[in-house]
Design a protein around this motif. Structure first.
Motif: not given
Length: 556
Positions: A450, A453, A457, A465, A468-470, A472-473
């Motif tokens: 987290d 991430h 960003l 972004s 990157c969120a995908d 990290a998930a």
């Protein structure tokens, strides 16, 4: 050329003994198999003779083995059992030297009292390697095994120091209990300090000069670790301190140095495999050397006695049996007293073993097997006084010590399986703390992902972004599923489903990795990649499979 040939034969014997224990229809203890190989090699017609120099043996084999044991042994359990270990490693040794020494002098009138004490001193150290090989991995309850291993680590030093004073008394005719006690305290404390200092110095130098924290070839640092036990032993011996305790202390210290904490993954993996190989080879060589010497020593002594009279042969065998009985009686009584004094504290500290009562005492008594250190110690007794006069009683002491080694191994082979029959040991006694540690590590990983991430960003546009969120998930999902499988608060059904899903994922990933490996070999076979490329990619695949296999074992 003869030396090279002999070393190759010994190495081949070590390998064959390990292979035979796997293919034989019955479970033969590896130490006994290796002793049998040594005895076979000692057959006169084979013409293989290995001179046993106690000083070279103690320098070459004992330091690395004790160093590895000190590095590996669980320190927390060692600390929790410190009273029992110290009382066995030091108190029992000195009680054995006194009681068995006087008993041997009474039993064998031609054995002078100093030599009787020397014999008792070399009979006091125990051999945990032979014990684990005979009993089998995981058969002895963990609490008892920790005590026996800790005792074996420490009592080599106390026994050898006692031997030194006994030999000095035999050579000079002078002995002072007060001076011996003070000297022993200095020798023991100094040896421990020397080993810790050498390990700390090595760690500091390797971290700063060898760049142990940086990626690269870890070979120089690993080679240096191979020299640490020898350096500790030699420095301590040069300062007239305990080299044995120095090697043990250096191994224990390595767990707390920056070398262990900051070394790279490649260095840790290669060091672990290197030390595992060294332990196997050196342990095997020790027992094969033991087997090479014992038939010659015992056979020659019995043959000489037979030429005198058959009665003398019976007396010599009786000496061995009587010494074995005395050693077991003293050990049984000492352990019983320790259990009696500690029984009130054990329940409060939560250290009561899986085996209770007389069976616990019997296991610890029979578990006190003697090994190569005993033989090296008794053979180090001088042959003659300084004026050239033969040292009276040495040959009898060597025979009795050799007989006790074989007798204790035989009693352990027969007695331990009987005593351990029906005992159920927990498959993983540390499962609770392992599960908690995995959960804490997974939570720390999620927090780190987290934070990473958020840092990434800062310099990304809207599309970046979202990507990157995908990512990290997807990375977090692995740890969340692991936490779900470890969580005790969720329902049993949900937890079972999470654990099943993680098990299936691990199985699929391992299958995929093995398919990768097979394809890499196929590409090399077709000439589409070089050996350099193959080696690099195989290392990545092997490390990944090793991590996944370890994780899968934790789910079983």
């Amino acid at each position: 050329m003869e030396i090279v040939f002999t070393v190759l034969i010994l190495l081949l014997s070590v390998a064959l003994s390990g292979a035979l224990t796997r293919v034989l229809p019955w479970q033969a203890p590896l130490p006994l198999m290796q002793i049998a190989f040594g005895a076979l090699l000692a057959w006169p017609k084979l013409g293989l003779h290995v001179a046993f120099d106690p000083d070279i043996f103690m320098l070459l084999f004992i330091p690395p083995l004790l160093f590895a044991d000190g590095w590996r042994i669980p320190k927390r359990e060692l600390y929790l059992q410190r009273r029992a270990i110290l009382m066995l490693a030091f108190g029992l040794v000195f009680m054995t030297v006194l009681a068995v020494g006087y008993f041997a002098h009474w039993l064998i009138p031609e054995l002078p009292l100093p030599i009787a004490f020397a014999l008792a001193a070399v009979l006091s150290p125990t051999d945990a390697v032979a014990l684990s090989g005979i009993a089998g991995k995981g058969r002895i309850p963990p609490q008892l095994m920790h005590i026996l291993e800790g005792e074996a680590l420490m009592n080599d030093a106390s026994g050898l120091v006692a031997l030194k004073f006994a030999v000095t008394a035999a050579m000079t005719g002078m002995f002072s209990l007060r001076d011996a006690s003070v000297t022993f305290a200095i020798v023991a404390a100094g040896g421990l300090a020397t080993g810790a200092a050498v390990a700390w110095l090595f760690s500091a130098l390797s971290t700063r000069l060898l760049n142990a924290e940086q990626e690269g070839d870890p070979a120089p640092g690993i080679v240096m670790t191979l020299l640490v036990p020898f350096a500790s032993y030699l420095f301590a011996e040069h300062l007239a301190l305990s080299g044995v305790l120095a090697a043990v202390s250096a191994g224990m210290m390595m767990n707390y140095t920056s070398f262990s904490r900051r070394s790279t993954v490649a260095a840790r993996v290669r060091a672990e495999s290197t030390w595992a190989m060294i332990e196997f080879v050196f342990n095997g060589m020790v027992f094969i050397m033991l087997g090479l010497q014992l038939p010659h020593i015992i056979g020659r002594a019995l043959l000489d006695a037979h030429q005198t009279s058959d009665v003398l042969v019976g007396m010599m065998i009786g000496y061995v049996l009587a010494m074995l009985a005395a050693l077991y009686a003293i050990r049984f009584a000492w352990v019983w007293l320790l259990r009696w004094f500690e029984s009130r504290r054990a329940a409060r500290r939560g250290l009561s073993g899986a085996v209770t009562g007389l069976r616990t005492i019997a296991v610890m008594t029979v578990g006190g097997v003697r090994g190569a250190v005993t033989l090296a110690g008794v053979l180090s007794i001088p042959v003659a006084l300084r004026n050239g006069t033969p040292l009276v009683g040495r040959d009898i002491a060597v025979f009795v010590a050799s007989g006790v080694i074989l007798g204790s191994l035989g009693i352990a082979v027969v007695g331990l399986p009987l005593l351990l029959r029906g005992i159920r040991t927990t498959q993983n006694p540390l499962a609770g703390e392992e599960r908690a540690a995995r959960a804490a590590a997974s939570q720390a990983a999620i927090r780190a992902i987290d934070a990473s991430h958020g840092a990434i960003l800062v310099d990304l546009d809207e599309t970046g972004s979202a990507r990157c969120a995908d990512v990290a998930a997807r990375v977090m999902d692995l740890y969340r599923r692991r936490l779900a499988a470890l969580d005790d608060d969720i329902g049993a059904s949900s937890r079972a489903h999470a654990k099943q899903a993680e098990t299936m994922e691990l199985q699929m990933r391992i299958a995929a990795i093995r398919a990768e490996r097979a394809m890499l070999y196929q590409l090399r076979r077709k000439g589409q990649i070089t050996d350099v490329t193959l080696s690099k990619l195989l290392r990545e695949v092997d490390l990944s499979e090793s991590a996944l296999s370890t994780r899968r074992k934790g789910l079983v």
